[in-house]
Design an enzyme around this catalytic site. Structure first.
Site, short mmCIF file in Angstrom:
data_model
loop_
_atom_site.label_atom_id
_atom_site.label_comp_id
_atom_site.label_asym_id
_atom_site.label_seq_id
_atom_site.Cartn_x
_atom_site.Cartn_y
_atom_site.Cartn_z
N TYR A 168 54.33 14.20 -0.62
CA TYR A 168 53.58 14.29 0.09
C TYR A 168 52.14 15.53 0.41
CZ TYR A 168 50.63 15.18 4.38
OH TYR A 168 49.23 15.38 4.71
N THR A 191 45.59 19.57 5.10
CA THR A 191 47.11 19.77 5.64
C THR A 191 47.68 21.31 5.52
OG1 THR A 191 49.67 19.48 5.77
CG2 THR A 191 48.36 18.54 3.85
N ASP A 192 47.82 21.95 6.13
CA ASP A 192 48.55 23.42 6.00
C ASP A 192 49.61 23.28 5.11
OD1 ASP A 192 50.59 22.68 7.32
OD2 ASP A 192 50.17 24.77 8.99
N GLU A 193 50.45 21.76 4.80
CA GLU A 193 51.40 21.97 3.34
C GLU A 193 50.98 22.25 2.39
OE1 GLU A 193 54.03 18.79 4.69
OE2 GLU A 193 54.32 19.31 6.19
N LYS A 216 48.95 15.54 -1.36
CA LYS A 216 46.96 16.14 -0.20
C LYS A 216 46.76 17.14 -1.08
CE LYS A 216 46.05 15.04 2.76
NZ LYS A 216 44.93 13.69 3.75
P1 NAD Z 1 48.57 8.40 10.39
O1 NAD Z 1 50.03 8.25 9.35
O2 NAD Z 1 48.88 8.06 12.08
O3 NAD Z 1 48.30 7.23 10.30
C1 NAD Z 1 47.02 6.92 8.86
C2 NAD Z 1 46.53 6.02 9.17
O4 NAD Z 1 45.80 6.56 7.73
C3 NAD Z 1 46.71 4.63 9.68
O5 NAD Z 1 46.10 4.17 10.54
C4 NAD Z 1 46.97 3.78 8.20
O6 NAD Z 1 46.44 2.92 8.55
C5 NAD Z 1 45.44 3.98 7.61
N1 NAD Z 1 45.36 4.10 6.34
C6 NAD Z 1 46.32 4.53 5.31
N2 NAD Z 1 46.34 3.87 4.27
C7 NAD Z 1 45.20 4.23 3.99
C8 NAD Z 1 44.75 3.11 2.71
N3 NAD Z 1 44.42 2.78 1.57
N4 NAD Z 1 43.19 2.37 3.09
C9 NAD Z 1 42.76 2.91 4.71
N5 NAD Z 1 43.27 3.41 5.85
C10 NAD Z 1 44.96 3.85 5.19
O7 NAD Z 1 48.24 9.57 10.19
P2 NAD Z 1 47.40 11.43 11.05
O8 NAD Z 1 49.11 11.71 11.54
O9 NAD Z 1 46.50 10.48 11.95
O10 NAD Z 1 47.14 12.13 9.88
C11 NAD Z 1 45.67 11.75 9.84
C12 NAD Z 1 44.70 13.10 8.23
O11 NAD Z 1 45.59 14.17 8.53
C13 NAD Z 1 45.78 12.57 7.40
O12 NAD Z 1 45.51 13.10 6.33
C14 NAD Z 1 46.95 13.54 7.23
O13 NAD Z 1 47.20 14.04 6.28
C15 NAD Z 1 46.34 14.79 7.91
N6 NAD Z 1 46.94 15.34 8.61
C16 NAD Z 1 48.20 14.93 9.57
C17 NAD Z 1 48.85 16.29 10.45
C18 NAD Z 1 49.84 15.81 12.01
O14 NAD Z 1 50.27 17.16 11.99
N7 NAD Z 1 50.50 14.96 11.84
C19 NAD Z 1 48.24 17.64 10.43
C20 NAD Z 1 47.65 17.99 9.09
C21 NAD Z 1 46.85 17.54 8.46
O1 DAU Z 2 51.66 20.74 8.93
C1 DAU Z 2 51.09 19.55 9.05
C2 DAU Z 2 52.17 18.26 8.57
O2 DAU Z 2 52.64 18.31 9.39
C3 DAU Z 2 51.23 16.79 8.17
O3 DAU Z 2 50.40 16.95 7.16
C4 DAU Z 2 51.93 15.60 8.28
O4 DAU Z 2 51.32 14.35 7.60
C5 DAU Z 2 53.00 15.81 9.32
O5 DAU Z 2 53.97 14.70 9.08
C6 DAU Z 2 53.26 17.45 8.93
O6 DAU Z 2 54.71 17.54 8.64
P1 DAU Z 2 56.54 17.74 8.86
O7 DAU Z 2 56.58 17.31 7.88
O8 DAU Z 2 56.01 19.16 8.95
O9 DAU Z 2 56.40 16.71 10.10
P2 DAU Z 2 57.48 15.92 10.79
O10 DAU Z 2 56.66 15.53 12.43
O11 DAU Z 2 58.00 15.18 10.08
O12 DAU Z 2 58.78 17.26 11.00
C7 DAU Z 2 58.75 18.50 11.13
C8 DAU Z 2 59.62 19.36 11.68
O13 DAU Z 2 60.81 18.63 12.42
C9 DAU Z 2 59.78 19.89 10.15
O14 DAU Z 2 60.45 20.96 9.36
C10 DAU Z 2 61.27 18.65 9.62
C11 DAU Z 2 62.11 18.79 11.36
N1 DAU Z 2 62.52 17.26 11.61
C12 DAU Z 2 61.48 15.81 10.86
C13 DAU Z 2 62.33 14.78 11.52
C14 DAU Z 2 61.33 13.70 11.70
C15 DAU Z 2 63.65 17.25 12.00
O15 DAU Z 2 64.45 17.83 12.47
N2 DAU Z 2 64.78 16.12 12.36
C16 DAU Z 2 63.78 14.69 12.19
O16 DAU Z 2 64.10 13.89 12.37
#
Ligand code: NAD
Ligand code: DAU
Length: 333
Positions: free
Chosen positions: A147, A123-125, A151
């Protein structure tokens, strides 16, 4: 090519499984997923009878399960993780376990079995917040939340396995994904589904934090490209090129649904809330990738998908989610 996708029942993982089956005729996909609260086999209903697809329920921290799922694999793509920043603040333990120890368990199996490629979805985080400019792949890691620290720890382990054991690893670091099948704790699906039910939209702090929105299918294409064409030992940033303030995003969602802006509620800020994320994607662009989905189109498609798929999100929002929501947004009218 036999590819093990871990976390394939989650948001990006399920979109990626579908992408692989569509893009590569000769692929075999094994989905290893623990099915935590975020994992949902409904996300893959349309491909479950495809003979090229197999589901294995299991934990990436379980060395025995991992070894047997990876036997005979040509590649592993690791999506499995605890992913929600707010949950990592209230309860970090599972993040350290799955995101760090789970990654280590996978790396050990990859090394032992001689799997040809391991891609870590990061992730970019991990870079932390940036006021101006954009992070490059060699920027310092400065994660802010449990988190992103987990990562970052995983990324360092992955790179150490390349340096120490020549394990053929790759890392992608993407910005915020949006699209169908995202668990409704994240801002886009939470706000769309709340708005559909005329419930308030809880905006943290002043609503001016910036995220760079990447349509999930564009990320799937990027991961596929890096898996096949990336150089082992390298990191690739993936960004959508759509930097938007949260308040602007919120208003766009309300406008797309024809809902009133009075649904916006300002709530206390997230502790350690990163102000802005931004990544430089020149390295990935040089491999031939560019995001294809304009933000206005991707957001309209996403909003329409949630509007048309109540049967997907209504059961989720009434179960475990309800307890989480009441705890997280205490006092929200
Ligand atoms: P998500 O939370 O929707 O899904 C996570 C999945 O992992 C689920 O299906 C869960 O059951 C599975 N899981 C969790 N713990 C596990 C374990 N111990 N063993 C096997 N499976 C397990 O996640 P997402 O948003 O699809 O993110 C997927 C990946 O991409 C993550 O690694 C996250 O850090 C990364 N990522 C997400 C975003 C985003 O915006 N969602 C951005 C950048 C990177
Ligand atoms: O940048 C990549 C990341 O993006 C991934 O690695 C994470 O898994 C994914 O959850 C996401 O993280 P963020 O914290 O950026 O996503 P979230 O949707 O939780 O929040 C996005 C923005 O919105 C953040 O600035 C917080 C704000 N927010 C979020 C929620 C849930 C609100 O203002 N209110 C809310 O209720």
């Amino acid at each position: 090519m036999r590819i093990v996708v871990t976390g394939g029942a989650g948001f990006i993982g399920s979109n990626f499984v579908r992408h692989l089956l569509r893009a590569h005729e000769d692929v075999e996909v094994v989905n290893l997923d623990k099915l935590t609260y975020a994992g949902n086999l409904e996300n893959l209903r349309d491909v479950e009878s495809d003979p090229r697809y197999t589901f294995v329920r299991g934990d990436i921290c379980d060395a025995g399960v991992v070894r047997s799922a990876l036997a005979g694999a040509d590649a592993v793509v690791n999506f499995a993780a605890e992913t929600h920043v707010d949950r990592s603040i209230s309860d970090p333990q599972d993040f350290i376990r799955t995101d760090v120890l789970g990654t280590h368990t996978l790396l050990e199996a990859v090394r032992e079995l001689g799997v040809g490629r391991y891609l870590q979805v990061s992730t970019d985080e991990v870079y932390g917040s940036i006021e101006r400019g954009s992070f490059r792949e060699d920027s310092v890691l400065a994660p802010s939340s449990p988190y992103s620290a987990s990562k970052a720890g995983a990324d360092l382990l992955v790179l150490a396995y390349h340096g120490t054991f020549a394990t053929p690893v790759l890392i992608t670091r993407s910005s915020n994904n949006y699209g169908p099948y995202q668990y409704p704790e994240k801002i886009v699906p939470l706000f769309v589904t709340n708005a559909l039910d005329d419930e308030p939209l809880p905006v943290y702090g002043d609503g001016r934090n910036v995220r760079d929105w990447l349509y999930v299918e564009d990320n799937c294409a990027a991961i596929d490209l890096v898996l096949h064409k990336g150089e082992p030992g390298h990191v690739y940033n993936v960004g959508g090129g759509n930097e938007v303030e949260n308040l602007d995003l919120t208003r766009r969602i309300l406008d797309l649904l024809g809902k009133d802006h009075s649904l916006v509620r300002y709530v206390p800020d997230r502790p350690g809330h990163d102000r802005r994320y931004s990544v430089d994607c020149a390295k990935l662009q040089a491999l031939g990738w560019a995001p294809r989905t304009p933000f206005a189109d991707g957001l309209a498609t996403t909003v329409a998908w949630y509007r048309d798929h109540r049967t997907w999100w209504e059961p989720i929002k009434s179960g475990e989610f309800r307890r989480y929501y009441e705890q997280q947004y205490r006092g929200l009218a």
